[in-house]
Write a protein that holds these residues in place. Structure first.
Motif, PDB file in Angstrom:
ATOM      1  N   ALA A  51     -32.931  48.173  13.891  1.00 38.68           N
ATOM      2  CA  ALA A  51     -32.895  46.996  14.812  1.00 38.68           C
ATOM      3  C   ALA A  51     -32.193  47.600  16.405  1.00 38.68           C
ATOM      4  O   ALA A  51     -31.448  48.446  16.253  1.00 38.68           O
ATOM      5  N   TYR A  52     -32.560  47.171  17.331  1.00 41.19           N
ATOM      6  CA  TYR A  52     -31.939  47.333  18.574  1.00 41.19           C
ATOM      7  C   TYR A  52     -30.341  47.015  18.491  1.00 41.19           C
ATOM      8  O   TYR A  52     -30.244  45.990  18.196  1.00 41.19           O
ATOM      9  N   THR A  53     -29.619  47.876  18.901  1.00 37.60           N
ATOM     10  CA  THR A  53     -28.089  47.803  19.049  1.00 37.60           C
ATOM     11  C   THR A  53     -27.568  47.616  20.483  1.00 37.60           C
ATOM     12  O   THR A  53     -27.848  48.762  21.124  1.00 37.60           O
ATOM     13  N   PRO A  54     -27.013  46.765  20.919  1.00 38.23           N
ATOM     14  CA  PRO A  54     -26.632  47.049  22.438  1.00 38.23           C
ATOM     15  C   PRO A  54     -25.427  47.590  22.566  1.00 38.23           C
ATOM     16  O   PRO A  54     -24.886  48.021  21.577  1.00 38.23           O
ATOM     17  N   PRO A  55     -25.125  48.226  23.764  1.00 37.77           N
ATOM     18  CA  PRO A  55     -24.276  49.213  23.739  1.00 37.77           C
ATOM     19  C   PRO A  55     -23.052  48.692  23.885  1.00 37.77           C
ATOM     20  O   PRO A  55     -22.859  47.233  24.111  1.00 37.77           O
ATOM     21  N   PRO A  56     -22.044  49.164  23.420  1.00 38.02           N
ATOM     22  CA  PRO A  56     -20.600  48.343  23.403  1.00 38.02           C
ATOM     23  C   PRO A  56     -19.998  48.158  24.987  1.00 38.02           C
ATOM     24  O   PRO A  56     -20.364  48.749  25.711  1.00 38.02           O
TER      25      PRO A  56
END
Length: 239
Positions: A195-200
């Protein structure tokens, strides 16, 4: 009257957003089969740093060579980390260049042009090329913000955004942008991506406050040394 009504319907669908793409794609005798919008082998995911995932419906029936190239580069993780280096408001967003200045490409040979029947409407994904060299498409591509039908039969359309167009609209503008939007990851849906993981979130360091008055000399540092306790005298050995 029926003909005029049908014509108006077709033009409306042509100028509409990405969700209406399927209305215009009528199967015509002699063309390759129209791929399904749910076929995971022909769905390209672009996870963008601006907050979400873009789903692109690839069209091997219209541009088989370019679709195969994009699949190959995606599975090599070529696009991961690349930026949209040329983004013109009201026109398009261009990316896929490892150099980030519009002059780069992959190590694979350039592609032969596949000009086709797909129009450059909003959400269309088309291959970029070098100047007027028709057979110079390689890895770069652009996504249309708005229709520009004057590009038809001059550039190869190989797909269309069917979900996540709001993230395309949010791509940072500029040539190049001051803070360009990145492709965090690119996937083919058939490869079962996560699934999509937002950038840190990058946290800026907190600046230290200098409380020294202007012109004041820093006080000398005084180091106090505590004397070591005296050792008791050793008793003389008994004779």
């Amino acid at each position: 009257m029926r003909f005029i009504a049908s014509l108006i319907l077709c033009v409306s669908a042509l100028l509409a957003g990405p969700a209406s793409a399927q209305i215009m794609d009528v199967q015509i005798t002699g063309r390759a089969p129209l791929p399904s919008q749910t076929d995971p082998e022909n769905l390209l995911y672009l996870d963008l740093s601006d907050g979400g995932r873009v789903t692109i419906w690839l069209r091997p029936d219209a541009a088989p060579l370019m679709v195969e190239r994009v699949k190959t580069l995606t599975r090599q993780h070529f696009y991961d980390g690349l930026t949209f280096h040329r983004v013109i408001d009201g026109f398009m967003a261009q990316g896929g260049d490892p150099k980030g200045d519009g002059t780069g490409g992959s190590s694979l040979p350039d592609m032969k042009a596949e000009f086709n029947f797909l129009p450059h409407v909003r959400g269309a994904v088309s291959s970029a090329r070098e100047g007027d060299k028709e057979d110079s498409a390689n890895s770069q591509f652009f996504i249309m913000f708005a229709p520009r039908l004057s590009l038809d039969h001059k550039y190869t359309v190989f797909g269309r955004v069917i979900d996540g167009m709001q993230y395309v609209d949010a791509i940072a503008r500029g040539e190049p942008p001051a803070h360009p939007t990145k492709i965090l990851h690119a996937y083919i849906a058939a490869d079962h991506p996560p699934a999509y993981t937002p950038p840190p979130v990058e946290v800026a360091p907190v600046p230290t406050l200098d409380l020294t008055l202007p012109g004041a000399k820093p006080a000398p540092m005084v180091v106090k040394v505590k004397p070591a306790p005296a050792k008791p005298a050793k008793a003389a050995p008994k004779k």
